[in-house]
Design a protein around this motif. Structure first.
Motif, PDB file in Angstrom:
ATOM      1  N   SER A  70     132.638 171.519  77.104  1.00 32.20           N
ATOM      2  CA  SER A  70     132.884 171.353  75.644  1.00 32.20           C
ATOM      3  C   SER A  70     132.159 172.774  74.845  1.00 32.20           C
ATOM      4  O   SER A  70     131.400 173.255  75.590  1.00 32.20           O
ATOM      5  N   PHE A  71     133.151 173.061  73.893  1.00 30.70           N
ATOM      6  CA  PHE A  71     132.597 174.284  73.180  1.00 30.70           C
ATOM      7  C   PHE A  71     132.694 174.198  71.768  1.00 30.70           C
ATOM      8  O   PHE A  71     133.684 173.730  71.192  1.00 30.70           O
ATOM      9  N   PHE A  72     131.737 174.698  70.815  1.00 28.75           N
ATOM     10  CA  PHE A  72     131.791 175.161  69.676  1.00 28.75           C
ATOM     11  C   PHE A  72     132.590 176.397  69.407  1.00 28.75           C
ATOM     12  O   PHE A  72     131.784 177.448  69.994  1.00 28.75           O
ATOM     13  N   ILE A  73     133.731 176.376  68.789  1.00 32.14           N
ATOM     14  CA  ILE A  73     134.426 177.546  68.663  1.00 32.14           C
ATOM     15  C   ILE A  73     134.315 178.114  67.235  1.00 32.14           C
ATOM     16  O   ILE A  73     134.235 177.418  66.301  1.00 32.14           O
ATOM     17  N   GLU A 118     118.034 163.434  70.330  1.00 28.99           N
ATOM     18  CA  GLU A 118     118.711 164.350  69.516  1.00 28.99           C
ATOM     19  C   GLU A 118     120.172 163.895  69.112  1.00 28.99           C
ATOM     20  O   GLU A 118     120.776 163.125  69.928  1.00 28.99           O
ATOM     21  N   ALA A 119     120.476 164.141  67.996  1.00 27.99           N
ATOM     22  CA  ALA A 119     121.870 163.644  67.478  1.00 27.99           C
ATOM     23  C   ALA A 119     123.128 163.934  68.430  1.00 27.99           C
ATOM     24  O   ALA A 119     124.097 163.170  68.464  1.00 27.99           O
ATOM     25  N   TRP A 120     123.091 165.247  68.985  1.00 27.46           N
ATOM     26  CA  TRP A 120     124.293 165.610  69.598  1.00 27.46           C
ATOM     27  C   TRP A 120     124.614 164.564  70.841  1.00 27.46           C
ATOM     28  O   TRP A 120     125.510 164.555  71.462  1.00 27.46           O
ATOM     29  N   ARG A 121     123.478 164.023  71.584  1.00 22.07           N
ATOM     30  CA  ARG A 121     123.650 163.010  72.442  1.00 22.07           C
ATOM     31  C   ARG A 121     124.515 161.764  72.079  1.00 22.07           C
ATOM     32  O   ARG A 121     125.058 161.107  73.437  1.00 22.07           O
ATOM     33  N   GLU A 122     124.552 161.748  71.106  1.00 20.18           N
ATOM     34  CA  GLU A 122     125.369 160.359  70.597  1.00 20.18           C
ATOM     35  C   GLU A 122     127.042 160.834  70.768  1.00 20.18           C
ATOM     36  O   GLU A 122     127.790 159.939  70.882  1.00 20.18           O
ATOM     37  N   ARG A 123     127.130 162.117  70.715  1.00 17.85           N
ATOM     38  CA  ARG A 123     128.624 162.452  70.755  1.00 17.85           C
ATOM     39  C   ARG A 123     129.032 163.348  71.988  1.00 17.85           C
ATOM     40  O   ARG A 123     130.262 163.367  72.201  1.00 17.85           O
ATOM     41  N   TYR A 124     128.240 164.097  72.621  1.00 13.68           N
ATOM     42  CA  TYR A 124     128.606 164.859  73.693  1.00 13.68           C
ATOM     43  C   TYR A 124     127.620 164.542  74.933  1.00 13.68           C
ATOM     44  O   TYR A 124     126.747 164.269  74.922  1.00 13.68           O
ATOM     45  N   PRO A 125     128.386 164.565  76.126  1.00 15.93           N
ATOM     46  CA  PRO A 125     127.678 164.303  77.417  1.00 15.93           C
ATOM     47  C   PRO A 125     126.781 165.582  77.582  1.00 15.93           C
ATOM     48  O   PRO A 125     125.472 165.364  78.316  1.00 15.93           O
TER      49      PRO A 125
END
Length: 317
Positions: free
Chosen positions: A179-182, A227-234
Protein backbone atom coordinates in the motif's frame (compact mmCIF):
# COMPACT_ATOMS: atom_id res chain seq x y z
CA UNK A 1 -31.55 17.51 -20.19
CA UNK A 2 -30.96 14.39 -18.07
CA UNK A 3 -33.91 12.77 -16.34
CA UNK A 4 -34.30 12.92 -12.56
CA UNK A 5 -35.06 9.22 -12.18
CA UNK A 6 -32.10 6.86 -12.04
CA UNK A 7 -32.05 3.85 -14.32
CA UNK A 8 -32.04 0.48 -12.60
CA UNK A 9 -28.47 -0.88 -12.64
CA UNK A 10 -29.61 -4.02 -14.47
CA UNK A 11 -31.03 -1.85 -17.28
CA UNK A 12 -27.58 -0.44 -18.05
CA UNK A 13 -24.94 -2.17 -20.12
CA UNK A 14 -22.16 -3.97 -18.30
CA UNK A 15 -19.69 -1.27 -19.25
CA UNK A 16 -21.99 1.50 -18.01
CA UNK A 17 -22.33 -0.35 -14.70
CA UNK A 18 -18.52 -0.50 -14.47
CA UNK A 19 -18.11 3.17 -15.38
CA UNK A 20 -20.26 4.61 -12.62
CA UNK A 21 -18.27 3.22 -9.64
CA UNK A 22 -15.03 4.39 -11.26
CA UNK A 23 -16.40 7.91 -11.74
CA UNK A 24 -17.71 7.95 -8.18
CA UNK A 25 -14.41 6.76 -6.72
CA UNK A 26 -11.98 8.82 -8.81
CA UNK A 27 -14.00 12.02 -9.18
CA UNK A 28 -12.91 13.25 -12.61
CA UNK A 29 -11.57 11.37 -15.63
CA UNK A 30 -11.26 11.75 -19.38
CA UNK A 31 -12.87 9.26 -21.73
CA UNK A 32 -9.37 8.18 -22.77
CA UNK A 33 -8.41 7.42 -19.17
CA UNK A 34 -11.63 5.49 -18.66
CA UNK A 35 -10.99 3.49 -21.82
CA UNK A 36 -7.49 2.57 -20.63
CA UNK A 37 -8.89 1.50 -17.27
CA UNK A 38 -11.89 -0.51 -18.43
CA UNK A 39 -11.23 -1.46 -22.08
CA UNK A 40 -7.43 -1.70 -22.30
CA UNK A 41 -7.41 -3.91 -25.39
CA UNK A 42 -9.64 -1.55 -27.40
CA UNK A 43 -7.98 1.43 -29.06
CA UNK A 44 -11.22 3.23 -29.89
CA UNK A 45 -13.21 4.83 -27.09
CA UNK A 46 -16.32 5.28 -29.23
CA UNK A 47 -18.40 2.60 -27.47
CA UNK A 48 -17.31 3.82 -24.06
CA UNK A 49 -18.33 7.37 -24.94
CA UNK A 50 -21.79 6.10 -25.90
CA UNK A 51 -22.13 4.50 -22.48
CA UNK A 52 -21.10 7.75 -20.83
CA UNK A 53 -23.82 9.48 -22.79
CA UNK A 54 -26.29 6.86 -21.55
CA UNK A 55 -25.29 7.56 -17.96
CA UNK A 56 -25.68 11.26 -18.69
CA UNK A 57 -29.15 10.75 -20.16
CA UNK A 58 -30.22 9.01 -16.95
CA UNK A 59 -28.77 11.78 -14.79
CA UNK A 60 -26.10 9.49 -13.31
CA UNK A 61 -23.04 11.21 -14.82
CA UNK A 62 -22.16 14.59 -16.21
CA UNK A 63 -19.21 16.23 -17.94
CA UNK A 64 -17.40 19.53 -17.93
CA UNK A 65 -14.99 21.02 -20.43
CA UNK A 66 -11.31 20.68 -19.58
CA UNK A 67 -9.78 24.06 -18.88
CA UNK A 68 -6.96 25.29 -21.14
CA UNK A 69 -7.72 22.57 -23.70
CA UNK A 70 -8.31 23.86 -27.20
CA UNK A 71 -9.98 20.64 -28.32
CA UNK A 72 -12.73 21.05 -25.73
CA UNK A 73 -12.02 17.68 -24.11
CA UNK A 74 -14.72 16.54 -21.68
CA UNK A 75 -14.05 15.43 -18.11
CA UNK A 76 -16.59 13.04 -16.62
CA UNK A 77 -17.87 12.64 -13.07
CA UNK A 78 -20.72 11.01 -11.14
CA UNK A 79 -23.65 13.28 -10.33
CA UNK A 80 -25.38 13.42 -6.95
CA UNK A 81 -28.01 11.04 -8.33
CA UNK A 82 -25.28 8.69 -9.54
CA UNK A 83 -23.65 8.77 -6.12
CA UNK A 84 -26.98 8.14 -4.40
CA UNK A 85 -27.63 5.16 -6.68
CA UNK A 86 -24.28 3.59 -5.87
CA UNK A 87 -24.46 4.24 -2.17
CA UNK A 88 -27.90 2.65 -2.03
CA UNK A 89 -26.33 -0.58 -3.28
CA UNK A 90 -23.82 -0.68 -0.38
CA UNK A 91 -21.18 -2.24 -2.65
CA UNK A 92 -18.61 0.54 -2.30
CA UNK A 93 -17.34 2.50 0.69
CA UNK A 94 -19.32 5.73 1.00
CA UNK A 95 -17.23 8.77 0.04
CA UNK A 96 -17.41 11.76 2.34
CA UNK A 97 -16.62 14.04 -0.61
CA UNK A 98 -18.77 14.33 -3.71
CA UNK A 99 -17.61 16.32 -6.70
CA UNK A 100 -19.95 19.09 -7.79
CA UNK A 101 -20.30 20.80 -11.14
CA UNK A 102 -18.42 23.78 -9.71
CA UNK A 103 -15.55 21.64 -8.42
CA UNK A 104 -15.38 19.71 -11.69
CA UNK A 105 -14.91 22.96 -13.61
CA UNK A 106 -12.38 24.41 -11.16
CA UNK A 107 -8.61 24.74 -11.30
CA UNK A 108 -8.30 21.39 -9.49
CA UNK A 109 -8.92 19.54 -12.76
CA UNK A 110 -5.30 18.90 -13.70
CA UNK A 111 -4.28 17.78 -10.22
CA UNK A 112 -7.16 15.30 -10.08
CA UNK A 113 -6.31 13.97 -13.54
CA UNK A 114 -2.63 13.60 -12.55
CA UNK A 115 -3.57 11.55 -9.47
CA UNK A 116 -5.67 9.27 -11.65
CA UNK A 117 -2.86 9.07 -14.23
CA UNK A 118 -0.59 7.85 -11.42
CA UNK A 119 -3.11 5.15 -10.53
CA UNK A 120 -3.37 4.24 -14.21
CA UNK A 121 0.41 3.81 -14.46
CA UNK A 122 0.26 1.29 -11.62
CA UNK A 123 -2.74 -0.52 -13.14
CA UNK A 124 -1.10 -0.80 -16.54
CA UNK A 125 2.12 -2.18 -15.06
CA UNK A 126 0.15 -4.75 -13.07
CA UNK A 127 -1.55 -5.94 -16.25
CA UNK A 128 1.79 -6.37 -18.01
CA UNK A 129 3.32 -8.37 -15.17
CA UNK A 130 0.40 -10.39 -13.82
CA UNK A 131 0.18 -8.39 -10.59
CA UNK A 132 -3.08 -7.10 -9.15
CA UNK A 133 -4.06 -3.44 -9.23
CA UNK A 134 -7.41 -2.59 -10.74
CA UNK A 135 -9.67 0.33 -11.62
CA UNK A 136 -10.82 0.71 -8.01
CA UNK A 137 -7.46 0.12 -6.31
CA UNK A 138 -6.92 3.69 -5.15
CA UNK A 139 -9.00 6.06 -3.07
CA UNK A 140 -8.60 9.82 -3.11
CA UNK A 141 -8.04 12.04 -0.08
CA UNK A 142 -8.49 9.50 2.70
CA UNK A 143 -8.41 11.40 5.99
CA UNK A 144 -6.12 10.20 8.82
CA UNK A 145 -5.88 11.72 12.29
CA UNK A 146 -2.32 12.53 13.40
CA UNK A 147 -2.96 14.04 16.85
CA UNK A 148 -5.59 14.24 19.54
CA UNK A 149 -7.63 17.29 20.48
CA UNK A 150 -8.23 20.43 18.48
CA UNK A 151 -5.35 22.00 16.57
CA UNK A 152 -4.71 25.72 16.44
CA UNK A 153 -5.09 25.51 12.67
CA UNK A 154 -7.82 23.42 11.11
CA UNK A 155 -5.64 20.92 9.26
CA UNK A 156 -2.89 20.26 11.83
CA UNK A 157 -4.72 17.29 13.38
CA UNK A 158 -5.26 15.56 10.05
CA UNK A 159 -3.23 13.97 7.28
CA UNK A 160 -4.91 13.66 3.89
CA UNK A 161 -2.84 11.97 1.15
CA UNK A 162 -3.81 12.68 -2.44
CA UNK A 163 -4.56 8.97 -2.71
CA UNK A 164 -4.08 5.65 -0.93
CA UNK A 165 -3.23 2.94 -3.46
CA UNK A 166 -3.21 -0.84 -3.00
CA UNK A 167 -1.08 -3.17 -5.13
CA UNK A 168 -0.53 -6.94 -4.92
CA UNK A 169 2.79 -8.09 -6.34
CA UNK A 170 3.24 -11.71 -7.43
CA UNK A 171 6.68 -13.31 -7.61
CA UNK A 172 6.53 -17.05 -8.16
CA UNK A 173 4.38 -18.51 -5.41
CA UNK A 174 4.76 -15.43 -3.23
CA UNK A 175 2.17 -12.69 -3.13
CA UNK A 176 2.88 -9.40 -1.40
CA UNK A 177 0.22 -6.85 -0.52
CA UNK A 178 1.59 -3.32 -0.83
CA UNK A 179 0.00 0.00 0.00
CA UNK A 180 1.15 3.52 -0.79
CA UNK A 181 0.39 7.04 0.29
CA UNK A 182 0.46 8.94 -3.01
CA UNK A 183 1.29 12.64 -3.20
CA UNK A 184 1.23 14.26 -6.64
CA UNK A 185 3.01 17.55 -7.26
CA UNK A 186 2.60 19.36 -10.57
CA UNK A 187 5.44 21.75 -9.64
CA UNK A 188 2.80 24.05 -8.13
CA UNK A 189 3.79 23.36 -4.52
CA UNK A 190 6.93 24.66 -2.84
CA UNK A 191 9.59 22.11 -1.94
CA UNK A 192 9.34 23.31 1.66
CA UNK A 193 5.65 22.46 1.72
CA UNK A 194 6.37 18.98 0.36
CA UNK A 195 8.94 18.48 3.12
CA UNK A 196 6.36 19.60 5.68
CA UNK A 197 4.08 16.82 4.45
CA UNK A 198 6.80 14.31 5.30
CA UNK A 199 6.72 15.58 8.87
CA UNK A 200 2.96 14.98 9.00
CA UNK A 201 3.51 11.41 7.81
CA UNK A 202 6.14 10.87 10.52
CA UNK A 203 3.63 12.06 13.12
CA UNK A 204 1.01 9.69 11.77
CA UNK A 205 3.44 6.76 11.90
CA UNK A 206 3.84 7.20 15.67
CA UNK A 207 0.39 8.51 16.61
CA UNK A 208 -1.27 6.52 19.39
CA UNK A 209 -4.82 7.70 20.11
CA UNK A 210 -5.50 8.89 23.64
CA UNK A 211 -7.89 6.62 25.51
CA UNK A 212 -11.35 7.87 26.30
CA UNK A 213 -11.71 9.64 29.68
CA UNK A 214 -11.64 7.09 32.49
CA UNK A 215 -10.02 4.37 30.38
CA UNK A 216 -6.44 3.15 30.44
CA UNK A 217 -4.14 2.60 27.49
CA UNK A 218 -4.96 -1.12 27.63
CA UNK A 219 -7.76 -2.75 25.68
CA UNK A 220 -10.30 -5.09 27.27
CA UNK A 221 -8.08 -7.97 26.13
CA UNK A 222 -5.19 -6.51 28.09
CA UNK A 223 -3.20 -5.48 25.03
CA UNK A 224 -1.58 -2.08 24.88
CA UNK A 225 -3.21 0.41 22.54
CA UNK A 226 -1.04 0.68 19.43
CA UNK A 227 -0.47 3.19 16.67
CA UNK A 228 -3.63 4.23 14.84
CA UNK A 229 -2.37 3.07 11.45
CA UNK A 230 -2.37 -0.55 12.60
CA UNK A 231 -6.17 -0.47 12.69
CA UNK A 232 -6.28 0.37 8.97
CA UNK A 233 -3.23 -1.19 7.31
CA UNK A 234 -1.33 -4.48 7.69
CA UNK A 235 1.90 -2.48 7.29
CA UNK A 236 2.50 1.26 7.23
CA UNK A 237 2.05 2.43 3.62
CA UNK A 238 5.13 3.72 1.84
CA UNK A 239 5.05 7.36 0.77
CA UNK A 240 5.47 7.95 -2.95
CA UNK A 241 5.72 11.54 -4.15
CA UNK A 242 5.07 11.75 -7.90
CA UNK A 243 6.28 14.81 -9.80
CA UNK A 244 4.90 16.06 -13.09
CA UNK A 245 4.17 19.30 -14.92
CA UNK A 246 7.74 20.15 -16.01
CA UNK A 247 10.58 18.68 -18.13
CA UNK A 248 12.37 15.68 -16.60
CA UNK A 249 15.62 17.57 -15.76
CA UNK A 250 13.58 20.11 -13.78
CA UNK A 251 11.76 17.36 -11.93
CA UNK A 252 15.04 15.57 -11.16
CA UNK A 253 16.47 18.73 -9.60
CA UNK A 254 13.26 19.18 -7.64
CA UNK A 255 13.55 15.63 -6.29
CA UNK A 256 17.12 16.25 -5.08
CA UNK A 257 16.13 19.61 -3.59
CA UNK A 258 13.39 17.85 -1.64
CA UNK A 259 15.81 15.23 -0.35
CA UNK A 260 18.34 17.91 0.67
CA UNK A 261 15.68 19.94 2.46
CA UNK A 262 14.41 16.87 4.29
CA UNK A 263 17.97 16.00 5.38
CA UNK A 264 18.57 19.53 6.68
CA UNK A 265 15.33 19.66 8.66
CA UNK A 266 16.37 18.57 12.15
CA UNK A 267 12.78 18.55 13.41
CA UNK A 268 11.81 16.19 10.59
CA UNK A 269 14.84 13.97 11.18
CA UNK A 270 13.97 13.64 14.89
CA UNK A 271 10.43 12.66 13.97
CA UNK A 272 11.66 10.18 11.35
CA UNK A 273 14.04 8.56 13.85
CA UNK A 274 11.04 7.61 15.98
CA UNK A 275 8.90 6.31 13.12
CA UNK A 276 8.99 3.48 10.55
CA UNK A 277 8.14 5.63 7.53
CA UNK A 278 9.70 5.10 4.11
CA UNK A 279 9.45 7.81 1.47
CA UNK A 280 10.64 8.31 -2.08
CA UNK A 281 10.11 10.59 -5.05
CA UNK A 282 9.86 9.89 -8.77
CA UNK A 283 8.24 11.40 -11.84
CA UNK A 284 5.00 10.38 -13.49
CA UNK A 285 6.84 9.90 -16.78
CA UNK A 286 9.35 7.47 -15.23
CA UNK A 287 6.59 5.59 -13.44
CA UNK A 288 4.57 5.16 -16.63
CA UNK A 289 7.60 4.40 -18.82
CA UNK A 290 9.47 1.93 -16.61
CA UNK A 291 6.99 0.76 -13.98
CA UNK A 292 7.16 0.93 -10.19
CA UNK A 293 9.76 -1.81 -9.74
CA UNK A 294 12.50 -0.23 -11.84
CA UNK A 295 15.16 1.94 -10.14
CA UNK A 296 13.25 5.18 -10.69
CA UNK A 297 12.75 6.34 -7.09
CA UNK A 298 15.02 8.70 -5.15
CA UNK A 299 14.88 7.87 -1.42
CA UNK A 300 13.99 10.91 0.67
CA UNK A 301 15.00 9.60 4.10
CA UNK A 302 18.14 7.90 5.34
CA UNK A 303 21.73 8.05 4.14
CA UNK A 304 21.42 5.87 1.03
CA UNK A 305 20.90 8.00 -2.08
CA UNK A 306 20.97 5.11 -4.57
CA UNK A 307 18.00 5.10 -6.94
CA UNK A 308 15.64 2.28 -6.00
CA UNK A 309 12.10 1.10 -6.72
CA UNK A 310 8.86 1.78 -4.88
CA UNK A 311 9.73 -0.79 -2.23
CA UNK A 312 12.44 1.61 -1.03
CA UNK A 313 14.68 -1.19 0.13
CA UNK A 314 18.39 -0.44 0.47
CA UNK A 315 20.46 -2.44 -1.94
CA UNK A 316 23.31 -4.56 -0.66
CA UNK A 317 26.80 -3.60 -1.76
Amino acid sequence: MPTTTAARPESLSRLAQELLPVLYTHRLLTAAQLNRLLRPTTASSRYLRRQLQTLHAHGLADATVRRHNRAGELLWYATALGADTLEAGHELPTRTYRITAQAAASALQEHTLAINETGLAMVEHARRTGDECGPLSWDMEVVHRVRDGNARHGDEAWLTPDAVLRYTRTQGNERRLLSFFIEVDRTTMSVARLAAKLHAYARYATYIPQPAPGRSRQTTAGDLVQEAWRERYPTLPRILIVLTGAPEPVLARRAWDLRALAAANTRLQRAVSRSPIQAGVTSLHLLAEHGPFAPIVTPLLGEDTTATDVLLQQRSA
